[in-house]
Scaffold this motif. Structure first.
Motif, PDB file in Angstrom:
ATOM      1  N   VAL A 212       8.358  -5.450  -6.001  1.00 17.91           N
ATOM      2  CA  VAL A 212       7.071  -5.360  -5.302  1.00 17.91           C
ATOM      3  C   VAL A 212       7.295  -4.571  -4.010  1.00 17.91           C
ATOM      4  O   VAL A 212       8.083  -4.998  -3.166  1.00 17.91           O
ATOM      5  N   PRO A 213       6.632  -3.444  -3.827  1.00 19.98           N
ATOM      6  CA  PRO A 213       6.897  -2.601  -2.660  1.00 19.98           C
ATOM      7  C   PRO A 213       6.711  -3.350  -1.345  1.00 19.98           C
ATOM      8  O   PRO A 213       5.674  -3.963  -1.102  1.00 19.98           O
ATOM      9  N   GLU A 214       7.772  -3.328  -0.535  1.00 18.06           N
ATOM     10  CA  GLU A 214       7.751  -3.866   0.830  1.00 18.06           C
ATOM     11  C   GLU A 214       7.249  -5.309   0.896  1.00 18.06           C
ATOM     12  O   GLU A 214       6.629  -5.722   1.876  1.00 18.06           O
ATOM     13  N   ASN A 233      10.592   1.485  -6.068  1.00 17.67           N
ATOM     14  CA  ASN A 233       9.190   1.637  -6.440  1.00 17.67           C
ATOM     15  C   ASN A 233       8.761   3.084  -6.206  1.00 17.67           C
ATOM     16  O   ASN A 233       9.439   3.839  -5.506  1.00 17.67           O
ATOM     17  N   PRO A 234       7.651   3.506  -6.789  1.00 19.77           N
ATOM     18  CA  PRO A 234       7.205   4.889  -6.621  1.00 19.77           C
ATOM     19  C   PRO A 234       7.145   5.308  -5.156  1.00 19.77           C
ATOM     20  O   PRO A 234       6.761   4.516  -4.279  1.00 19.77           O
ATOM     21  N   GLY A 235       7.559   6.549  -4.905  1.00 14.85           N
ATOM     22  CA  GLY A 235       7.568   7.044  -3.540  1.00 14.85           C
ATOM     23  C   GLY A 235       8.821   6.703  -2.769  1.00 14.85           C
ATOM     24  O   GLY A 235       8.846   6.754  -1.531  1.00 14.85           O
ATOM     25  N   ASN A 236       9.918   6.355  -3.504  1.00 19.29           N
ATOM     26  CA  ASN A 236      11.184   5.968  -2.855  1.00 19.29           C
ATOM     27  C   ASN A 236      11.004   4.812  -1.884  1.00 19.29           C
ATOM     28  O   ASN A 236      11.544   4.802  -0.780  1.00 19.29           O
ATOM     29  N   VAL A 237      10.244   3.829  -2.319  1.00 18.42           N
ATOM     30  CA  VAL A 237       9.986   2.640  -1.508  1.00 18.42           C
ATOM     31  C   VAL A 237      10.688   1.454  -2.151  1.00 18.42           C
ATOM     32  O   VAL A 237      10.594   1.241  -3.367  1.00 18.42           O
TER      33      VAL A 237
END
Length: 281
Positions: A212-214, A233-237
């Motif tokens: 889960v991003p951040e 996650n997408p966007g290098n997150v």
């Protein structure tokens, strides 16, 4: 405070170099290269990218790569049959079934068709049991890479409180077992954990592996804590709010460049381990 970055790229390079030396020695001694068979089912773009990276790394370190691509319509029985054939092939040392597989496939049944001696990705029940009991076997590759990172940066674990956010069978659960085996006090958290922030705030070591991003906020991080972000996650997150966490942590893994490179390096190292064990009978 600004955290020190845990450089997975540099450490993985050291491990790959050592693996290449061992692969060369194995070939000289036995007249063949260690062999990793990779099975990919379906057309998931990310999975194809990961497999291509693994095949390229195999070539770099002197491991033979046998890639098997199956259509997305493949049934569980077909996949299990193929894995059993590879398991019976004495020229194959390690087997990797790329995760995830299409929804109609019983992934656990497929994993369990891989014998423990060739389970270089550490995904079977036998491998998990070996990790839990501290017996010889192959660690799940991402958890194994995390432990190597912690060791390289001399992170003390005995008696420390470790919080694992995530409980997947190939990441969250096994990394908790490995930390417990090093005498850390381990708490598993997940999507149904009440007051996740309170648990993270008490942690000396945080392993975020929930996808889960951040999700893990920087303000939750205990000053000086070690933060290992195993999410991508997408966007290098990652799964951790990086900038805010880095302002409080003592050590932190970047995304990308932290845990990810270690996963492939451990996979290839364990493939050579398997080849050496097979050669010894």
């Amino acid at each position: 405070m600004t955290a020190t970055l845990m450089d997975g790229r540099a450490l993985s390079r050291q491990l790959l170099d050592a693996t290449a030396e061992r692969a060369t020695a194995f070939q000289l001694a036995h007249g063949r290269r260690p062999c990793l068979a990779t099975v990919l089912v379906g057309d998931d773009p990310a999975s194809h990218t990961y497999v291509r990276m693994k095949v390229n790394r195999c070539a770099e370190v002197g491991i033979e790569s046998r890639r098997v691509d199956l259509p997305a319509s493949t049934a569980t029985e077909e996949l299990v049959g193929l894995l059993r054939d590879l398991s019976a092939d004495p020229r194959v040392d390690g087997i990797l079934l790329q995760h995830p597989v299409p929804a109609q496939i019983d992934e656990r049944a497929a994993f369990e068709a891989i014998p423990a001696g060739k389970d270089v990705d550490g995904v079977t029940g036998a491998s998990f049991a070996a990790m839990a009991f501290g017996d010889p076997g192959f660690a799940s590759c991402t958890p194994g890479g995390i432990m190597r990172l912690l060791d390289a940066y001399e992170v003390p674990l005995r008696g420390r409180r470790a919080v694992v956010v995530g409980r997947s069978a190939i990441l969250g659960k096994p990394v908790g077992m490995l930390l417990l085996g090093r005498d850390a006090t381990v708490t598993y958290c997940h999507s149904r954990t009440v007051d996740l922030a309170a648990h993270v705030r008490e942690a000396d070591v945080v392993v975020a592996a929930v996808g889960v991003p951040e999700l893990v906020r920087g303000e939750w991080i205990k000053p000086g804590a070690v933060v290992v972000d195993a999410g991508y996650n997408p966007g290098n997150v990652g799964d951790v709010e990086f900038d805010a966490a880095a302002a409080r942590a003592g050590l932190i893994t970047p995304v990308p460049g932290g845990v990810g490179p270690m996963t492939i390096a451990v996979l290839l190292s364990q493939t050579v381990d398997a080849a050496e064990r097979h050669a010894q009978g």
